[in-house]
Each structure stands twice: as C-alpha cells, then as structure tokens.
Design a protein around this motif. Structure first.
Motif, PDB file in Angstrom:
ATOM      1  N   LEU A  12      -3.582 -26.898  -1.470  1.00 26.69           N
ATOM      2  CA  LEU A  12      -2.682 -26.234  -0.526  1.00 26.69           C
ATOM      3  C   LEU A  12      -1.774 -25.230  -1.226  1.00 26.69           C
ATOM      4  N   ALA A  13      -1.255 -25.624  -2.409  1.00 27.00           N
ATOM      5  CA  ALA A  13      -0.365 -24.744  -3.155  1.00 27.00           C
ATOM      6  C   ALA A  13      -1.089 -23.479  -3.594  1.00 27.00           C
ATOM      7  N   ILE A  14      -2.280 -23.626  -4.157  1.00 28.07           N
ATOM      8  CA  ILE A  14      -3.043 -22.466  -4.628  1.00 28.07           C
ATOM      9  C   ILE A  14      -3.467 -21.593  -3.454  1.00 28.07           C
ATOM     10  N   LEU A  15      -3.909 -22.222  -2.370  1.00 24.75           N
ATOM     11  CA  LEU A  15      -4.317 -21.476  -1.185  1.00 24.75           C
ATOM     12  C   LEU A  15      -3.150 -20.681  -0.612  1.00 24.75           C
ATOM     13  N   PHE A  16      -1.994 -21.319  -0.543  1.00 27.27           N
ATOM     14  CA  PHE A  16      -0.812 -20.642  -0.018  1.00 27.27           C
ATOM     15  C   PHE A  16      -0.433 -19.442  -0.878  1.00 27.27           C
ATOM     16  N   ILE A  17      -0.464 -19.614  -2.204  1.00 28.64           N
ATOM     17  CA  ILE A  17      -0.084 -18.541  -3.129  1.00 28.64           C
ATOM     18  C   ILE A  17      -1.038 -17.346  -2.998  1.00 28.64           C
ATOM     19  N   VAL A  18      -2.333 -17.613  -2.912  1.00 29.81           N
ATOM     20  CA  VAL A  18      -3.319 -16.540  -2.773  1.00 29.81           C
ATOM     21  C   VAL A  18      -3.141 -15.808  -1.449  1.00 29.81           C
ATOM     22  N   LEU A  19      -2.983 -16.566  -0.366  1.00 30.15           N
ATOM     23  CA  LEU A  19      -2.783 -15.954   0.946  1.00 30.15           C
ATOM     24  C   LEU A  19      -1.481 -15.162   0.999  1.00 30.15           C
ATOM     25  N   TYR A  20      -0.453 -15.692   0.347  1.00 30.60           N
ATOM     26  CA  TYR A  20       0.830 -15.001   0.294  1.00 30.60           C
ATOM     27  C   TYR A  20       0.669 -13.608  -0.308  1.00 30.60           C
ATOM     28  N   ALA A  21       0.007 -13.527  -1.464  1.00 26.94           N
ATOM     29  CA  ALA A  21      -0.175 -12.237  -2.143  1.00 26.94           C
ATOM     30  C   ALA A  21      -0.986 -11.272  -1.286  1.00 26.94           C
ATOM     31  N   MET A  22      -2.043 -11.761  -0.666  1.00 32.27           N
ATOM     32  CA  MET A  22      -2.910 -10.896   0.130  1.00 32.27           C
ATOM     33  C   MET A  22      -2.198 -10.385   1.388  1.00 32.27           C
ATOM     34  N   VAL A  23      -1.563 -11.303   2.123  1.00 25.64           N
ATOM     35  CA  VAL A  23      -0.935 -10.932   3.396  1.00 25.64           C
ATOM     36  C   VAL A  23       0.218  -9.961   3.183  1.00 25.64           C
ATOM     37  N   TRP A  24       1.110 -10.270   2.225  1.00 27.55           N
ATOM     38  CA  TRP A  24       2.276  -9.417   2.011  1.00 27.55           C
ATOM     39  C   TRP A  24       1.880  -8.058   1.453  1.00 27.55           C
ATOM     40  N   THR A  25       0.818  -8.015   0.645  1.00 26.86           N
ATOM     41  CA  THR A  25       0.347  -6.726   0.126  1.00 26.86           C
ATOM     42  C   THR A  25      -0.117  -5.820   1.256  1.00 26.86           C
ATOM     43  N   PHE A  26      -0.969  -6.343   2.117  1.00 29.69           N
ATOM     44  CA  PHE A  26      -1.523  -5.515   3.184  1.00 29.69           C
ATOM     45  C   PHE A  26      -0.494  -5.212   4.268  1.00 29.69           C
ATOM     46  N   SER A  28       2.815  -4.910   3.769  1.00 33.50           N
ATOM     47  CA  SER A  28       3.730  -3.912   3.200  1.00 33.50           C
ATOM     48  C   SER A  28       3.070  -2.553   3.113  1.00 33.50           C
ATOM     49  N   TYR A  29       1.817  -2.526   2.688  1.00 39.38           N
ATOM     50  CA  TYR A  29       1.092  -1.254   2.565  1.00 39.38           C
ATOM     51  C   TYR A  29       0.869  -0.595   3.924  1.00 39.38           C
ATOM     52  N   SER A  30       0.633  -1.402   4.937  1.00 38.90           N
ATOM     53  CA  SER A  30       0.340  -0.872   6.267  1.00 38.90           C
ATOM     54  C   SER A  30       1.587  -0.345   6.973  1.00 38.90           C
ATOM     55  N   PHE A  31       2.702  -1.061   6.803  1.00 42.17           N
ATOM     56  CA  PHE A  31       3.894  -0.707   7.576  1.00 42.17           C
ATOM     57  C   PHE A  31       4.917   0.112   6.796  1.00 42.17           C
ATOM     58  N   ASP A  32       4.805   0.116   5.463  1.00 40.72           N
ATOM     59  CA  ASP A  32       5.790   0.849   4.662  1.00 40.72           C
ATOM     60  C   ASP A  32       5.097   1.518   3.477  1.00 40.72           C
ATOM     61  N   PRO A  33       4.322   2.578   3.722  1.00 38.71           N
ATOM     62  CA  PRO A  33       3.572   3.217   2.638  1.00 38.71           C
ATOM     63  C   PRO A  33       4.437   4.022   1.674  1.00 38.71           C
ATOM     64  N   THR A  34       5.704   4.263   2.019  1.00 36.23           N
ATOM     65  CA  THR A  34       6.591   5.045   1.154  1.00 36.23           C
ATOM     66  C   THR A  34       7.180   4.128   0.079  1.00 36.23           C
ATOM     67  N   VAL A  35       6.818   4.381  -1.155  1.00 35.48           N
ATOM     68  CA  VAL A  35       7.285   3.529  -2.243  1.00 35.48           C
ATOM     69  C   VAL A  35       8.694   3.935  -2.667  1.00 35.48           C
ATOM     70  N   PRO A  36       9.474   3.016  -3.230  1.00 33.95           N
ATOM     71  CA  PRO A  36      10.848   3.335  -3.637  1.00 33.95           C
ATOM     72  C   PRO A  36      10.898   4.217  -4.878  1.00 33.95           C
ATOM     73  N   TYR A  37      12.097   4.719  -5.157  1.00 32.15           N
ATOM     74  CA  TYR A  37      12.287   5.646  -6.281  1.00 32.15           C
ATOM     75  C   TYR A  37      11.930   4.999  -7.617  1.00 32.15           C
ATOM     76  N   ASP A  38      12.255   3.719  -7.785  1.00 31.55           N
ATOM     77  CA  ASP A  38      11.974   3.042  -9.052  1.00 31.55           C
ATOM     78  C   ASP A  38      10.477   3.038  -9.365  1.00 31.55           C
ATOM     79  N   ALA A  39       9.650   2.962  -8.337  1.00 37.35           N
ATOM     80  CA  ALA A  39       8.204   2.983  -8.560  1.00 37.35           C
ATOM     81  C   ALA A  39       7.763   4.345  -9.083  1.00 37.35           C
ATOM     82  N   TRP A  80       1.131  -0.250  -5.976  1.00 37.91           N
ATOM     83  CA  TRP A  80       2.502  -0.697  -6.165  1.00 37.91           C
ATOM     84  C   TRP A  80       2.746  -2.037  -5.479  1.00 37.91           C
ATOM     85  N   TYR A  81       2.360  -2.120  -4.206  1.00 34.96           N
ATOM     86  CA  TYR A  81       2.582  -3.358  -3.469  1.00 34.96           C
ATOM     87  C   TYR A  81       1.696  -4.491  -3.992  1.00 34.96           C
ATOM     88  N   ALA A  82       0.467  -4.183  -4.352  1.00 40.93           N
ATOM     89  CA  ALA A  82      -0.450  -5.213  -4.842  1.00 40.93           C
ATOM     90  C   ALA A  82       0.059  -5.826  -6.142  1.00 40.93           C
TER      91      ALA A  82
END
Length: 200
Positions: A12-26, A28-39, A80-82
C-alpha cells in the motif's frame, strides 16, 4: 490479538507513493504549465554549466541538465513537475522507512506517510523553490542512515556520508544537522562505544 499484515502495508505504501508522483505530475502539468522563476534560473545554470552559485550549490542546476540534453523529447515544464514530484515521492519513501525504523510498526509508518500527504507544503509551496524539493528527498535518509549506522550496522556510515554530501550540495543549510549528530554520538552509549572503538 490479530497480527497486522506487514506485506499489505508495504504494498500500500509503495503503491500510494507511485500514484502520488504520477497524479500530481500530470495534474500540475495540465493545469499549471507556467513554471516558476526558480526553475528558469536553475535551467540557466545548467545551460551555462555553472551548476549553482554561492547561495545555491550545484545539485540544483545539475538536476536540470537532462532536460537540456534531451530537449527535443522532454517538454521543460513537464520535466520540472516530474522531477519535483519524483524527488518528493522518494523523500516520502524515506519518511516511511524512517518511521518504520523508529517505531517498528507498519501501521504507524503508513499513518505518518498518509499524514505527510495532507501537508500543503509538499504539494504546492515548494514547487516554486527548486532547492527545497531536493531537501525533502534527501533529509529523511540523512536521519534514517544515521540511526541505522549508530544502532544497526556500521556500513550505513558510508550511505550517510553520500546522502549528506548530496544534501549539502542541494542546499548548504543541510550542514546544520552535522553538529547535532556529532553531539548525539558523544552522549549516547552507542556513540561512546563507537568513539572508544575508533580511538583504539
């Protein structure tokens, strides 16, 4: 008393961590494609092979180097998000392992992992600060390997040194943990035994 299924919590822990990375990456990329200045700043360091500054060491720029080498295949904003959420998910795994080592209970470790996800810091705030997400990746292992080196096996000192070096090269403030680690080895029985053994 029913013994908890440790394998179930591990999966469950590993599955959650993998899904977390995938879901938040896509998301963030879909709804906020403008990266911050630090990037953009980190990309400039990598592009000029400067890999940092007196304020920010080289890891920040080095992480951005692959997107320059493979710019035809990897969109910069997606990269950047990935990298951000992959780093955070690696840190979340470290939190789970650290909690498991400290408490010795899969249920508590899984609960702490889930509690971490409730923090807006890892999901929103540090996206704008490219050195901080690297710290979230390294700092849990800093403490995990220190505890395991002191109490379990001395081979973890090498892993601690490696992670400590990478953490310092992500942000110099990582050095602030070293005096406390040294002090801890001087006041604990395990640390004193280690110091005596090394002095002989």
């Amino acid at each position: 008393m029913r013994v908890p299924n440790t394998r179930k919590f591990r999966v469950l822990a590993i599955l959650f961590i993998v899904l977390y990375a995938m879901v938040w990456t896509f998301v963030s990329y879909s709804f906020d494609p403008t990266v911050p200045y630090d990037a953009v700043e980190a990309l400039n360091w990598a592009n000029n092979l400067e890999f940092g500054s007196p304020k920010n060491p080289y890891m920040v720029g080095a992480v951005m180097l692959p997107v320059i080498l493979f710019s035809k295949f990897i969109p910069f904003d997606f990269y950047w998000y990935a990298t951000h959420f992959i780093a955070v998910s690696i840190g979340m795994l470290g939190i789970w392992l650290l909690s498991l080592r400290v408490f010795g209970c899969h249920i508590i470790a899984f609960f702490l992992l889930m509690s971490l996800n409730l923090s807006g810091v890892i999901n929103f705030d540090i996206i704008s600060y490219n050195d901080n997400y690297l710290l979230i990746m390294f700092w849990p292992y800093l403490f995990l390997f220190f505890i395991k080196a002191l109490y379990d096996d001395k081979k973890y000192w090498l892993l601690l040194a490696l992670v400590c070096g990478l953490a310092v090269m992500s942000k110099y403030s990582s050095l602030s943990f070293l005096p406390f680690m040294l002090f801890y080895t001087l006041i604990t029985k395990e640390g004193k035994h280690l110091n005596i053994k090394n002095s002989i």
